[in-house]
Design an enzyme around this catalytic site. Sequence first.
Site, PDB file in Angstrom:
ATOM      1  N   TYR A   1      -6.561 -24.797  -9.292  1.00 28.99           N
ATOM      2  CA  TYR A   1      -6.501 -25.029 -10.742  1.00 28.99           C
ATOM      3  C   TYR A   1      -6.201 -26.498 -11.053  1.00 28.99           C
ATOM      4  O   TYR A   1      -6.813 -27.093 -11.949  1.00 28.99           O
ATOM      5  CB  TYR A   1      -5.431 -24.115 -11.337  1.00 28.99           C
ATOM      6  CG  TYR A   1      -5.221 -24.258 -12.822  1.00 28.99           C
ATOM      7  CD1 TYR A   1      -6.276 -24.144 -13.726  1.00 28.99           C
ATOM      8  CD2 TYR A   1      -3.943 -24.463 -13.332  1.00 28.99           C
ATOM      9  CE1 TYR A   1      -6.068 -24.254 -15.093  1.00 28.99           C
ATOM     10  CE2 TYR A   1      -3.722 -24.573 -14.696  1.00 28.99           C
ATOM     11  CZ  TYR A   1      -4.792 -24.469 -15.578  1.00 28.99           C
ATOM     12  OH  TYR A   1      -4.577 -24.577 -16.931  1.00 28.99           O
TER      13      TYR A   1
ATOM     14  N   HIS B   1      11.162 -16.491  -0.596  1.00 31.11           N
ATOM     15  CA  HIS B   1      10.577 -16.386   0.741  1.00 31.11           C
ATOM     16  C   HIS B   1      11.586 -16.843   1.791  1.00 31.11           C
ATOM     17  O   HIS B   1      11.735 -16.212   2.843  1.00 31.11           O
ATOM     18  CB  HIS B   1       9.313 -17.246   0.856  1.00 31.11           C
ATOM     19  CG  HIS B   1       8.228 -16.868  -0.093  1.00 31.11           C
ATOM     20  ND1 HIS B   1       7.056 -17.585  -0.213  1.00 31.11           N
ATOM     21  CD2 HIS B   1       8.117 -15.835  -0.981  1.00 31.11           C
ATOM     22  CE1 HIS B   1       6.289 -17.027  -1.129  1.00 31.11           C
ATOM     23  NE2 HIS B   1       6.919 -15.963  -1.604  1.00 31.11           N
TER      24      HIS B   1
END
Length: 339
Positions: free
Chosen positions: A118, A221
């Site tokens: 993007y 994470h």
Amino acid sequence: MKTKFDYKILDNNVGIVNQILPHKNKWAWDLYITSLQNNWVPSDISMSDDINEWKNGTITDDEKHLVKRCLGFFAGSESLVSNNLLINAYKYITDAECRQYISIQIKEETVHNHTIVYICDSLNLDINEVYEAYASIPSIQAKDAYLIQVTEDLDAAAQKYSPDSHEFRKAVLNNLIIYYIICEGTLFYSGFAMLLAFNQQKKLKGIADQITYTVKDESNHVKFGVQLINTIAKEYPELWTPEYQATIKEYFDKAVELEVNYAKDVLPRGILGLNSSMFGDYIKYIANRRMESINLPYKYDAPHNPFPWLSEIMDLDTCTNFFEGRVKSYKTGALEDDF
């Protein structure tokens, strides 16, 4: 038939039913629930101001160089993390709650890859310059080659050793430490700091917002990886020997070496209040914190974060809702991290 409570986290039970209840590793389930609330899509963030700044000369050539180098590293490394989750982590970590979290982590990694696409599309960047950086930029090539070798080493171990062997379990643990603690927990944070520095100068707000949300995901994470590794160390103390702990410290030495070389490439001259020597201090500071999280003593003389402004930037309670323009919390609370 055995149930989940008859197995340890690295036992050879690849095809077992993923029995979530009753919980055995609820910490993994809790992180999964947290990640469910971290929903965002890159294209919901406006890039119009970034595009104007990129075109009208607000962003200098050195600053553009930094952006493209950071995107080049993340383009390769995020895909390697995704590959490793699919090929190795989900296969060999067979606890049901952990698999549930790994599944949503894979989804988040696809969003991070989407972010890079993007930004590249929005700024009309030279795609080859960004997406072939892993092959054309030595400092990025070295980091990606290190990760690729770790994946290949585990594949070789799977062909050579029994899944129940000490050697194979050690290879799995190596893989998890490199990807969760060294890559996502240490190397990634240098790139995050570089891109978030634009926010200090009130530039490239669209990129800064996307990196802010990415860091929220990556923080979880790392939390998962830390707990996973600590669980393995507890369940398999024969793997967590003093000799192996010394090897882990050598992994951090390698991370520092790779990151210092990368910082010199990205920041040949000081910009945005940053210089390459600051990132040498920063990566050592982060490495100390990661070692502490897996119960290893600090190694580096780096007691202070050279970028204290990062904590303020990461106060996600002040992020604006993409759609309604009202104050919202990403998840339901501010990011708690150790930048």
